[in-house]
Structures are given as structure tokens and as C-alpha cells.
Design an enzyme around this catalytic site. Structure first.
Site, PDB file in Angstrom:
ATOM      1  N   ARG A 173       0.852  -1.181   0.000  1.00 25.36           N
ATOM      2  CA  ARG A 173       0.000   0.000   0.000  1.00 25.36           C
ATOM      3  C   ARG A 173       0.893   1.238   0.000  1.00 25.36           C
ATOM      4  O   ARG A 173       1.442   1.626   1.023  1.00 25.36           O
ATOM      5  CB  ARG A 173      -0.893  -0.026   1.245  1.00 25.36           C
ATOM      6  N   HIS A 183      -4.108   4.247   4.394  1.00 25.96           N
ATOM      7  CA  HIS A 183      -5.210   3.288   4.429  1.00 25.96           C
ATOM      8  C   HIS A 183      -6.471   3.925   3.862  1.00 25.96           C
ATOM      9  O   HIS A 183      -7.159   3.345   3.024  1.00 25.96           O
ATOM     10  CB  HIS A 183      -5.450   2.821   5.867  1.00 25.96           C
ATOM     11  N   TYR A 194       3.105   5.840  11.730  1.00 23.19           N
ATOM     12  CA  TYR A 194       3.427   4.456  12.109  1.00 23.19           C
ATOM     13  C   TYR A 194       4.353   3.729  11.123  1.00 23.19           C
ATOM     14  O   TYR A 194       4.888   2.686  11.460  1.00 23.19           O
ATOM     15  CB  TYR A 194       2.147   3.635  12.295  1.00 23.19           C
TER      16      TYR A 194
END
Length: 390
Positions: free
Chosen positions: A287, A291, A300
Site C-alpha cells: 500500500r 489506508h 506508524y
């Protein structure tokens, strides 16, 4: 780069299948190369086109959300090869149950980009015709579509049994959406992510699929992150390994390699149609973006993640392969111009779209008049009247 191997038995750990590496160099594979060899230059160019249009559509929708024109957007950047190549390997009468990120699969199936936008703008719950494309609605509840797909696949088996016993054609059995294409025995493909794989719905669906030998392909896109949780925290083994626990085959493929994804999906669908299913494919991709547009991956993910994964981007990989096969620069220029024009078209569509009257949703709850619905309608009208200016 390790040599691609034949898949292990269903009780072992599947090896990663890669037919084309990140430089566009191709190697042979005894099981999967024959399927990849089906792809002509025209096929590959069409897949590149769909991937490029998906990428541009994704960028435009992200920008519109930042401008307040969409409630939310779920990017698919980096996962275009897994989606487009797998969808291309399906027959027109196969049914797709997507999650909420599978824009490339939808475009490959003939759905217009503008038909994807109403859900994210909040102007409608569904923008495309599921019966026309055999593509079911996006599912926002994690993994719920995996149960839906398994149930539908079980229904296909039941329809086939009724047809065999009575000779009466059942709805959906062998019906192609293209009248010029020979129909094949229909099957089901369901898309979900590595995060969804930890949901109980997936376990339950696989139990039923195995128990009833349902013709369903579990296509999981392992993009490395379940929102902010890295895959290493989610599972100690490759996801495809789990298939063995249910008694069916699991494959691991390079999800950024269109040849591997197409070939593995064709292989799996042949097994499903022969009654040897279900099958699970784990497409290992990445990815590249957040998200969703409500997410900030810089909180993160490692700072160097782009340097590590950007070279694995599926679009430049396929471009390099096409150039090695003699595709000229003019083709890529045409695709860029088409993507730019398509972006303007879908932006205009979004900006001019209006939300549906909320009361129409109340009309769809029951087939016949119902007092509870009328009570809810009266409550809604009284509630909204409270905002009106005197």
C-alpha cells in the site's frame, strides 16, 4: 532474486510465484507460464491502460476528498496489478465480491470511474448495476463480503444440482454477460485484505467453502498493513498457508507482477470450475498511500518505506516489460492524455452530482407498506423541519 518454484502441496508452505521481476525481466514456470503465455501484446496494453486510469482516478479522488467534495476515499495506489490482472483472468459470468479498495478490478470489469464515486460522496449507496457487471456492491464492514461470496458460491452449486436433476436452467448458471462469448461454469471471486483476514468472518467462510466445496476464490491482497498494524504483527506465517488448515490449496504470488497474478488466477478458476475448489491466493503487494484519507501513515510507517517499496511499483514494471516487447512511446503518451481527460470528466461528474432524497431509502425497506417505516418517516420529517428557518 530466487527462482520461482512449482507450488507446494496444500499441506506445505507455498513458495512465492514470480514470473516478472521489478525490472520487467521474465522467467518461465512449469505450472503458470502457460497461462501467462495466453496474454498478447493487446492484452498487456489494455491492462496497463486500466492500471494507469485507476492510478489517475485514485489521485483525483484523493484531491477531491481533500477539497471537501468526498466524505472519504480509500486509495488503491500500488495494488493496481493485483486487482486488474486477477479481474482480467475471470470469465464475464463469474461474480466478484469486492471490499472497498478494489477500484482497478471494477474498471477492468467495465464499471465507469464515475459509478464508483456516489458511495464516497454520500449521494447514493451504489452507483453501478451489479447484474450488468456481475460485481456486487462495495462492503464497508470488514470481511462481511467473504461470507456473502461463499454463500453465493454455495448457491451456484445448488443451482447446478437442481439443473442436473430437473433439466431446468437456473438463473446465473452458465450465462455470459457478453452474448458473443461462450459461457463457462460460473464461479465466485472475493477480494479482501490482510487486515480482514484476521476477522472471524473469513474463518467461518472458509469452513463453509471447504465443507460444501464451494467454487469461490479467496483473493487476499496482502499490502503489508492493516491500517497501522504491520503484517508481522497480524500473522507469523504467510496467509496462503492457512488454506491448508481448511483442506484446500493456497498460492502466494508477487502481487505487483501482472503475469503471476493473471496466471495464478486462471489456474485457480480452472480448479473451481472442475469442482476442485475452493482456492486461496495471497497477492503480496504494498500500500503505497494511506489506508484511507482519514489516515496518516507517517505516524506508524518507517520513514524509508517509500525508498524500499516505490521501486516495486507495478506500473513502471509493466511499462518496462511492454517497452521490451516493442511498444512505442506514443502508446504511453496516449494513455497519459486519456487519463488526464478521464480525470476531468469524473471531477465534473462529482462536482455536479446531488445527494439522493433520503426518504427514498425508507421506500426500500419493505416490499409492502409497513407501519414502522411510516413512523420513521414521520420522525425524520419532524426532525428535519426543526432546522427550517421560521
Amino acid at each position: 532474486m530466487p527462482q520461482a518454484n512449482t507450488p507446494a502441496t496444500p499441506w506445505g508452505t507455498p513458495d512465492l510465484v514470480q514470473l516478472m521481476d521489478e525490472t520487467g525481466t521474465v522467467r518461465t514456470h512449469p505450472t503458470f507460464s502457460p497461462y501467462a503465455d495466453e496474454l498478447t501484446n493487446t492484452d498487456l496494453k489494455e491492462m496497463y491502460r486500466t492500471m494507469a486510469l485507476t492510478r489517475r482516478f485514485d489521485d483525483d479522488m484523493t484531491a477531491l476528498q481533500r477539497q471537501g467534495q468526498l466524505a472519504l476515499w480509500v486509495p488503491s495506489r500500488g495494488q493496481e496489478a493485483a486487482q486488474v490482472a486477477s479481474a482480467r483472468a475471470l470469465a464475464p459470468n463469474d461474480h466478484i465480491f469486492p471490499s472497498y479498495r478494489d477500484h482497478g478490478a471494477l474498471l477492468e470489469r467495465g464499471i465507469e470511474p464515475s459509478e464508483i464515486t456516489p458511495l464516497f460522496r454520500g449521494s447514493a449507496t451504489l452507483g453501478w448495476d451489479p447484474k450488468k457487471h456481475n460485481v456486487h456492491p462495495y462492503t464497508l464492514v470488514l470481511a462481511a463480503q467473504v461470507l456473502h461470496a461463499t454463500g453465493y458460491a454455495m448457491g451456484l452449486n445448488m443451482d447446478a444440482q437442481i439443473e442436473a436433476e430437473t433439466g431446468e436452467k437456473q438463473t446465473g448458471q452458465g450465462q455470459a454477460t457478453d452474448p458473443n462469448q461462450d459461457a463457462v461454469k460460473p464461479a465466485v471471486a472475493v477480494y479482501f485484505g490482510d487486515g480482514s483476514s484476521t476477522e472471524g468472518d473469513v474463518h467461518e467462510a472458509m469452513v463453509f467453502a471447504a465443507s460444501y466445496n464451494a467454487p469461490v476464490l479467496f483473493f487476499v491482497q496482502n499490502n503489508g498493513w492493516a491500517i497501522s498494524v504491520p503484517f508481522e504483527t497480524q500473522s507469523r506465517v504467510p496467509l496462503a498457508t492457512r488454506a491448508a488448515g481448511y483442506g484446500f490449496e493456497g498460492l502466494r504470488v508477487d502481487g505487483n507482477d501482472v503475469l503471476s497474478v493473471y496466471a495464478a488466477t486462471r489456474y485457480a478458476m480452472d480448479k473451481l470450475r472442475a469442482g476442485e475448489g475452493p482456492v486461496m491466493i495471497e497477492a503480496q503487494t504494498y500500500r503505497l498511500g494511506p489506508h484511507t484519507t482519514a489516515d496518516d501513515p507517517t505516524k506508524y510507517r518507517p520513514q524509508d518505506h517509500e525508498a524500499t517499496y516505490t521501486p516495486l511499483d507495478p506500473l513502471p514494471r509493466l511499462e518496462a516489460y511492454l517497452r521490451s516487447r516493442g511498444v512505442e512511446e506514443s502508446f504511453f503518451e496516449e494513455i497519459e492524455a486519456e487519463a488526464k481527460q478521464g480525470g476531468q470528466t469524473v471531477r465534473d461528474y462529482v462536482l455536479n452530482s446531488k445527494p439522493e432524497d433520503f426518504e427514498t431509502y425508507l421506500d426500500r425497506v419493505y416490499a409492502e407498506p409497513h407501519q414502522q417505516v411510516e413512523d420513521d418517516r414521520a420522525f425524520y420529517r419532524a426532525y428535519t423541519a426543526g432546522f427550517e428557518e421560521e
